[in-house]
Design a protein around this motif. Sequence first.
Motif, PDB file in Angstrom:
ATOM      1  N   GLU A 132      43.423  49.049  42.744  1.00 51.33           N
ATOM      2  CA  GLU A 132      43.582  47.652  42.344  1.00 51.33           C
ATOM      3  C   GLU A 132      45.035  47.196  42.536  1.00 51.33           C
ATOM      4  O   GLU A 132      45.957  47.888  42.141  1.00 51.33           O
ATOM      5  N   LYS A 133      45.205  46.044  43.145  1.00 50.25           N
ATOM      6  CA  LYS A 133      46.533  45.472  43.327  1.00 50.25           C
ATOM      7  C   LYS A 133      46.511  44.000  42.932  1.00 50.25           C
ATOM      8  O   LYS A 133      45.502  43.316  43.097  1.00 50.25           O
ATOM      9  N   ASP A 134      47.648  43.519  42.394  1.00 50.08           N
ATOM     10  CA  ASP A 134      47.723  42.107  42.018  1.00 50.08           C
ATOM     11  C   ASP A 134      48.066  41.251  43.230  1.00 50.08           C
ATOM     12  O   ASP A 134      48.112  41.747  44.371  1.00 50.08           O
ATOM     13  N   ALA A 135      48.321  39.977  42.995  1.00 53.86           N
ATOM     14  CA  ALA A 135      48.587  39.045  44.104  1.00 53.86           C
ATOM     15  C   ALA A 135      49.842  39.426  44.876  1.00 53.86           C
ATOM     16  O   ALA A 135      49.992  39.068  46.052  1.00 53.86           O
ATOM     17  N   GLY A 141      50.058  49.984  35.773  1.00 45.56           N
ATOM     18  CA  GLY A 141      50.084  51.334  35.232  1.00 45.56           C
ATOM     19  C   GLY A 141      48.872  51.565  34.346  1.00 45.56           C
ATOM     20  O   GLY A 141      47.921  50.791  34.342  1.00 45.56           O
ATOM     21  N   GLY A 142      48.909  52.641  33.583  1.00 52.12           N
ATOM     22  CA  GLY A 142      47.791  52.913  32.700  1.00 52.12           C
ATOM     23  C   GLY A 142      48.115  54.063  31.762  1.00 52.12           C
ATOM     24  O   GLY A 142      49.129  54.737  31.912  1.00 52.12           O
ATOM     25  N   LEU A 143      47.246  54.265  30.791  1.00 56.48           N
ATOM     26  CA  LEU A 143      47.449  55.322  29.802  1.00 56.48           C
ATOM     27  C   LEU A 143      46.113  56.009  29.537  1.00 56.48           C
ATOM     28  O   LEU A 143      45.099  55.360  29.319  1.00 56.48           O
ATOM     29  N   ILE A 144      46.135  57.344  29.592  1.00 56.12           N
ATOM     30  CA  ILE A 144      44.970  58.138  29.208  1.00 56.12           C
ATOM     31  C   ILE A 144      45.303  58.832  27.897  1.00 56.12           C
ATOM     32  O   ILE A 144      46.310  59.544  27.807  1.00 56.12           O
TER      33      ILE A 144
END
Length: 219
Positions: A132-135, A141-144
């Motif tokens: 996934e990429k923005d405009a 990022g993310g957190l598990i």
Amino acid sequence: GQTPRFFLFPQILVAANAQSVKYGTMLTPFEFYSVWKEVGADKDFDSAVLQSVNAPIQSEIVSQIGEDLLRDRFAQQTRTITEQDKGIYSLLRPERLLDLVRNFSIYDNDGKKITRYQQYFAIKKTLARIDEKDANGKRRGGLIWHTQGSGKSLTMVMLVKNLIERVQNPRVIVVTDRRDLDIQIRDTFAACKIKKGVVQATSCKDLIEKIKSKTTDVI
């Protein structure tokens, strides 16, 4: 116990009854057999299981398996689904089985290990996030969040294994906040034999040099 070599080749071993399903892989001690939970399972999942359970089987196949007795059994009326049905559908339907065998089974030294459900779905969500990429063409990022003993190190190993399969010239840098954890994770990656190997950076300067060298996949 009389035919130990039979268990060298099966990829997923399942112990099941109508109420529960547990699974492991070759030489998994029974106390480490896991329960699979289908994360995000809803009415659509139950409908898919129900459709699979009650799908008609070609009569010529039934006749080859067991003739009249078995044919009558497969001709029974539609039945409700059980936990056994859900577990078998989750683990053994063709596309899931192939994914688990290829991408989520690893060797840790001489022991073979297969993913737990929380590791599987965390990695799947991470891979989806990477795509996934923005405009502006940037990734979020993310957190598990893992509980103690849930397999954080092996989650990282399996994630890297999947990344290496799909990303050209991958480079993974693992950052930890404790020396003992740093050594533990290094040893786990090394035991699982990631393609180009694993090295441990000894300083900021050493880290930069290792990044430039492009001789390893994981630092």
